[in-house]
Write an enzyme that holds these catalytic residues in place. Sequence first.
Site, PDB file in Angstrom:
ATOM      1  CG  ASP A   7      -1.970   1.251   1.040  1.00  0.00           C
ATOM      2  OD1 ASP A   7      -2.157   1.731   0.207  1.00  0.00           O
ATOM      3  OD2 ASP A   7      -1.828   1.690   2.359  1.00  0.00           O
ATOM      4  CB  SER A   8       0.241   4.925  -0.669  1.00  0.00           C
ATOM      5  OG  SER A   8      -0.882   4.746   0.093  1.00  0.00           O
ATOM      6  CE1 TYR A  39       2.619   6.335  -3.706  1.00  0.00           C
ATOM      7  CE2 TYR A  39       1.410   4.301  -4.491  1.00  0.00           C
ATOM      8  CZ  TYR A  39       2.572   5.078  -3.960  1.00  0.00           C
ATOM      9  OH  TYR A  39       3.705   4.168  -4.115  1.00  0.00           O
ATOM     10  N   GLY A  40      -3.553   9.408  -3.092  1.00  0.00           N
ATOM     11  CA  GLY A  40      -4.651   9.904  -3.712  1.00  0.00           C
ATOM     12  C   GLY A  40      -4.766  11.159  -4.365  1.00  0.00           C
ATOM     13  CB  CYS A  70      -3.325   0.829  -2.743  1.00  0.00           C
ATOM     14  SG  CYS A  70      -3.385   2.507  -2.975  1.00  0.00           S
ATOM     15  CG  ASN A  71      -9.911   0.943  -2.375  1.00  0.00           C
ATOM     16  OD1 ASN A  71     -10.684  -0.037  -2.603  1.00  0.00           O
ATOM     17  ND2 ASN A  71      -9.405   0.829  -1.298  1.00  0.00           N
ATOM     18  CB  CYS A 176      -9.165   4.930   1.091  1.00  0.00           C
ATOM     19  SG  CYS A 176      -7.480   5.122   1.386  1.00  0.00           S
ATOM     20  CB  THR A 177      -6.722  -0.143   2.603  1.00  0.00           C
ATOM     21  OG1 THR A 177      -5.341   0.804   2.169  1.00  0.00           O
ATOM     22  CG2 THR A 177      -6.993  -1.175   1.649  1.00  0.00           C
ATOM     23  CG  HIS A 178      -4.455   5.241   4.524  1.00  0.00           C
ATOM     24  ND1 HIS A 178      -3.790   4.631   3.360  1.00  0.00           N
ATOM     25  CD2 HIS A 178      -3.438   5.921   5.177  1.00  0.00           C
ATOM     26  CE1 HIS A 178      -2.805   5.033   3.376  1.00  0.00           C
ATOM     27  NE2 HIS A 178      -2.292   5.899   4.373  1.00  0.00           N
TER      28      HIS A 178
HETATM   29  N1  DGL Z   1      -4.821   3.517   1.072  1.00  0.00           N
HETATM   30  C1  DGL Z   1      -4.902   3.840  -0.208  1.00  0.00           C
HETATM   31  C2  DGL Z   1      -6.103   3.315  -0.826  1.00  0.00           C
HETATM   32  O1  DGL Z   1      -6.688   2.182  -0.655  1.00  0.00           O
HETATM   33  C3  DGL Z   1      -4.355   5.099  -0.686  1.00  0.00           C
HETATM   34  C4  DGL Z   1      -4.224   6.222   0.283  1.00  0.00           C
HETATM   35  C5  DGL Z   1      -3.425   7.386  -0.192  1.00  0.00           C
HETATM   36  O2  DGL Z   1      -2.150   7.116  -0.666  1.00  0.00           O
HETATM   37  O3  DGL Z   1      -3.881   8.171  -0.576  1.00  0.00           O
HETATM   38  O4  DGL Z   1      -6.578   4.086  -1.727  1.00  0.00           O
END
Ligand code: DGL
Length: 215
Positions: A7-8, A39-40, A70-71, A176-178
């Site tokens: 993931d990011s 990354y978003g 990471c979506n 988003c996994t966060h």
């Molecule tokens: N955890 C990531 C996701 O599922 C991205 C969060 C990010 O880096 O902005 O999208």
Amino acid sequence: MKIGVFDSGIGGLSVARAIEKALPEHEMIFVNDAEHVPYGSKKPDEILGYVVPILQKLVDGGCQVIVIACNTVTTTLITELRAHISVPLVAVEPMVKPAAEQTRTGVIAVCATPATLASQRYGQLKAEYAKDITVVEPDCGDWAFMIEHQQVDERAIQARIQEVLDKRADVIVLACTHYHWIEELIKRLAKDRADIIQPEQALIRQLKRVLTQLA
Ligand code: DGL
């Protein structure tokens, strides 16, 4: 077997823990991109340049399957990544289909990064599974940053959740996994008015299928 999880940032860690619990007999290596998270808010080409070397390193380190936790990466780049990386990639993506099947009010909310919401793949998921329902997309643009830096502003989250409840959403997708790290907070804020769904268990089922094929 060696499983890579990427993931990011710390979103993938919650997924990695769930995988570890479900599949303790396998070795798992979790990596993130602390230098470039989140990354978003970045462009797909930029993200591709960061992700390919990280995944390649996992392959070189002996991972026989990699979980893209990471979506944002999945929805913007999964096709390109599959062309670059030689092992199977098992990936999370927004649970539009299960949410559309589950809603009784005909309104679902998708909490996701700006890059995910702007992606073609997410557009396809909505066109395919949500054409007869309303999809609410609250502005969660700063959530990954807040969570990554452990600066969760509960009032800001509450405002977004209230907004989707006011629009009669009865299923809230954590895309988003966060956001898995604040699942309990969101459940509390939704006060039984909406179901909160996230993809960990579906991902683990898919991972088990892939591991069986590889065995
Ligand atoms: N955890 C990531 C996701 O599922 C991205 C969060 C990010 O880096 O902005 O999208």
